[in-house]
Design an enzyme around this catalytic site. Structure first.
Site, short mmCIF file in Angstrom:
data_model
loop_
_atom_site.label_atom_id
_atom_site.label_comp_id
_atom_site.label_asym_id
_atom_site.label_seq_id
_atom_site.Cartn_x
_atom_site.Cartn_y
_atom_site.Cartn_z
N CYS A 168 0.80 -1.24 0.00
CA CYS A 168 0.00 0.00 0.00
C CYS A 168 0.82 1.28 0.00
CB CYS A 168 -0.99 0.03 1.15
SG CYS A 168 -1.25 -1.50 2.02
N ARG A 227 6.32 -11.27 5.61
CA ARG A 227 5.73 -11.11 6.93
C ARG A 227 6.35 -12.11 7.88
NH1 ARG A 227 -0.62 -10.11 5.27
NH2 ARG A 227 -0.16 -8.36 3.88
N GLN A 284 1.35 -10.88 -3.41
CA GLN A 284 -0.05 -10.47 -3.42
C GLN A 284 -0.41 -9.96 -4.80
OE1 GLN A 284 0.01 -7.54 -0.17
NE2 GLN A 284 -1.71 -8.67 0.69
N ASP A 308 -2.08 -7.45 -5.70
CA ASP A 308 -2.54 -6.35 -4.87
C ASP A 308 -2.95 -5.17 -5.73
OD1 ASP A 308 -3.03 -5.22 -2.47
OD2 ASP A 308 -0.94 -4.95 -1.87
N HIS A 311 -4.61 -1.00 -5.36
CA HIS A 311 -5.12 0.09 -4.52
C HIS A 311 -5.86 1.05 -5.42
CE1 HIS A 311 -2.02 -1.75 -2.03
NE2 HIS A 311 -2.87 -1.48 -1.06
N LYS A 360 -13.42 -4.53 6.17
CA LYS A 360 -13.12 -5.28 4.95
C LYS A 360 -14.17 -6.33 4.66
CE LYS A 360 -10.21 -8.54 7.43
NZ LYS A 360 -9.11 -9.46 7.40
N HIS A 420 -8.23 -1.18 -0.76
CA HIS A 420 -7.19 -2.19 -0.96
C HIS A 420 -7.92 -3.45 -1.39
CE1 HIS A 420 -4.42 -0.27 2.20
NE2 HIS A 420 -5.59 0.29 2.42
ZN LIG Z 1 -3.04 -2.31 0.75
#
Ligand SMILES: [Zn+2]
Ligand SMILES: [Zn+2]
Length: 685
Positions: free
Chosen positions: A376, A405, A423, A425, A427, A511, A557
């Site tokens: 992010c 992580r 991810q 991912d 945004h 979420k 996200h």
């Molecule tokens: Zn994010």
């Protein structure tokens, strides 16, 4: 002060006035003896609190694992919440009463906890020197912790299981008894029952009456409830034995935890073990090795995935599909670094709210750096790098970004729980007025992912914050309410059934989680769509609105595979390694019958490759059947066999996975069919 007569409210709305002290069993009998025989416990809800409190008694059983907490076994109950009691509990005040039969979602827990008592009964009869810990029900069965100097052997476990059958056959009543706490503690201390002494001390208060359950000669400190008698434990099995230190401290004595499981019928018990066997057959770690898809290397470290060529090809197909689909849906692709200065994580709040999940900082000559646990802040920096106007919004940045992580060593699990993952991912930066349509589009996209990769069913959860836990959530009450409401609106507008889970939101916003259901009916958490008003504020993001003024965008996200690694693990298990044609690493195996046919093999291979198909020729000087078997073991979707006959007619003999020999087919026809199946991401062959 108790009344002589009390009102018992039944689920059908009827109210029965009965003498105080009447038991649920008596009420069940007065309704129908068959209902009484089918009931195993009762659920009571206080009349005043009944309307709102009924919902939350059952979890979906995914996340709690074996950690059934001691506190829930012994602690005093919340008086407003529904509570399960024995059928023999005297009712002494007005109450709502539901009889719990085998079909009730809570019934299995009661049965399994009762089975744990049967287990402990058997152990003490065979090994009287044993000291008892505790024995809760779990999502898959039950366990009981024992202390005994000599370890139990597999023969002991078999003897214990046989003895349990005797306890069940004796059909002993489970009887609740009370004793003053001080007397109970004195007895436990005298007998050296150090674990029971601990539990009574911890979970009761001076002056309390302590609750016990007796069946036959066996007695255990316990709040219940239990099935009426040991005879109700019909189908059970002792499954395994594990060591555990008392209270998790290695300075303490080592306990022996015996696991078992129980069901209401032999059929359900058999199905349970068949399911376990099927799950083991599909284990992605086993198939990953067998099909040479990926590995985890000791020398490199736990939780770090090495994608082998065959796994990497599948990943490429997954990623290509995802990137193309992103572009088609108006996303822009970006790439960002793997590490950043700690200042960035301070600004984003990860340093404060998420630090425990991050790799520790590395010191370079100019600053401390940390590996990224999320993408992010990087996408935010791209947004912030140039002025934005309302015409630029929504700005949707997508990346297949590697994140790291920290997971404790020993907690990693194949591809499912790792320290480094990718991810898919994205945004989305947008105006508040665009939020609901953007979230709706994310949900559509998520559905498309699941459908394309062969999953028919999914479950949706809305995770909201816990307003009483301010320390773990950033942002104001108004923002949290607004955010939760918009996610709620989207799900309602789309007619999607969902469950609200308070206290499970990310630190920056609520979420929507989408859990897919695999072929074995297991739930997997993969896709997530999260609302965020916090990071735009922390990074002071802006856009110039139609009014010429500066405004703050909001952010979504979303990750749809979630983790590419985890999604891959789920795919392997879902398909048991037999991937649909479009995903299969080797789509077609070529088996020339003899060396004479190698030239034709080269021609076939070239044509298939020219059509964009992934093909491998087995040119070894081996028997035809051995070559076919090897391709079949690799779960290759199509095996093409050819000799003189096929060569002279420009055809191939087709063996289809799961269907066997389909006979000869002109090569051109086969290619057309295969191309069509790949193009449509068909799960059929
Ligand atoms: Zn994010
Ligand atoms: Zn108990």
């Amino acid at each position: 002060m108790s009344k002589n007569m009390i009102d018992v409210h039944l689920p059908d709305g009827a109210i029965r006035e009965v003498p105080s002290g009447t038991t649920p069993l008596e009420i069940a009998n007065s309704i129908s003896p068959r209902l009484a025989a089918a009931s195993i416990a009762a659920r009571l809800t206080s009349v005043s609190a009944a309307t709102s409190a009924v919902q939350n008694s059952v979890s979906d059983g995914q996340s709690h694992g074996e950690s059934a907490s001691e506190a829930s076994m012994y602690a005093a109950e919340d008086s407003a919440a529904p509570r399960l009691v024995d059928l023999s509990t005297p009712l002494t005040s007005d109450t709502r009463l539901e009889l719990v039969t085998e079909k009730d979602p809570d019934a299995l827990k009661v049965l399994r906890h009762s089975s744990a008592h049967v287990l402990a009964t058997a152990v003490l009869e065979l090994f009287p020197e044993t000291k008892l810990g505790h024995g809760p029900a779990t999502d898959s069965g039950f366990f009981y912790d024992f202390y005994r100097e000599k370890p139990f052997t597999p023969e002991d476990l078999a003897a214990i299981e046989a003895k349990m059958a005797e306890v069940v056959a004796r059909d002993e009543l489970f009887v609740r008894e009370f004793e003053p706490r001080e007397q109970a503690l004195a007895e436990f201390t005298r007998d050296g029952d150090f674990m029971k002494t601990h539990f009574v001390t911890k979970f009761t208060a001076p002056g309390d009456q302590v609750s016990f359950y007796r069946n036959g000669k066996f007695i255990d400190f316990c709040r219940g409830p239990h099935v009426p008698s040991t005879g109700r434990v019909k189908a059970f099995k002792v499954t395994s034995l594990a060591g555990a230190y008392w209270l998790g401290d290695e300075k303490n004595p080592q306990l022996q935890r015996i696991y078992g499981t129980a069901f209401f019928s032999k059929k359900e018990l058999d199905e349970h073990f068949a399911r376990l066997e099927e799950a083991a057959r599909r284990d992605h770690r086993v198939l990953g090795k067998q099909l040479d898809l990926f590995s985890i290397q000791d020398l490199a470290g736990a939780g770090l995935i090495f994608w082998h060529p065959k796994g990497a090809i599948i990943r490429k197909v997954m990623e290509d599909w995802m990137r193309d689909e992103c572009l088609r849906r108006g996303y822009q692709l970006v790439y960002t670094p793997h590490v950043a200065r700690i200042n960035l994580w301070q600004t984003s709040g990860h340093e404060g709210f998420y630090a425990a999940n991050m790799f520790t900082p590395m010191e370079l000559d100019d600053a401390l750096y940390r590996l990224k646990p999320m993408n992010c802040p990087f996408h935010i920096l791209i947004y912030k790098n140039s002025p934005k106007s309302y015409r630029d919004l929504p700005a949707r940045y997508a990346e297949l970004g590697n994140v790291y992580r920290y997971e404790r060593s020993g907690t990693m699990h194949g591809l499912l729980r790792v320290r480094g993952f990718t991810q898919d991912d994205a945004h989305i930066f947008c105006m508040p007025s665009q939020i609901e349509s953007e979230v709706a589009a994310c949900i559509d996209f998520a559905e498309e992912v699941l459908k394309t990769f062969g999953f028919q069913e999914f479950k949706v959860e809305l995770s909201t914050w816990d307003p009483n836990d301010r320390a773990h959530y950033a942002g104001s009450d108004e923002n949290w309410d607004l955010a939760s409401r918009s996610l709620d609106n989207v799900l309602k507008a789309k007619g999607i059934q969902y469950k609200t889970i308070p206290g499970e939101a990310a630190f920056y916003g609520p979420k929507i989680d989408i859990k897919l259901v695999d072929v074995l009916g297991r739930l997997w958490q993969l896709s997530t769509v999260q609302f965020d008003f916090n990071l735009p504020a922390r990074f002071e993001l802006e856009y110039v609105g139609e009014d010429g003024e500066r405004h703050q965008p909001v952010m979504v996200h979303r990750a749809l595979f979630g983790s590419v690694e985890r999604f891959f693990g789920v795919l392997i298990e879902h398909y048991a390694g037999a991937f649909p044609l479009w995903l299969a690493p080797v789509q077609i195996g070529l088996v020339p019958i003899s060396e004479k046919h190698l030239a034709y093999a080269q021609k076939v291979e070239a044509e298939l490759k020219a059509a964009g198909l992934r093909v491998e020729t087995d040119a070894r000087n081996e028997k035809m059947n051995a070559k076919i078997r090897d391709f079949a073991n690799q779960k290759t979707p199509y095996i093409l066999v050819f000799g003189d006959k096929e060569e002279s007619s420009g055809s191939v003999s087709v063996r289809t996975r799961g269907k066997g020999d389909q006979g000869a087919m002109p090569l051109a026809d086969f290619i057309a069919k295969a191309k069509e199946l790949v193009a449509t991401q068909s799960t059929e062959l």
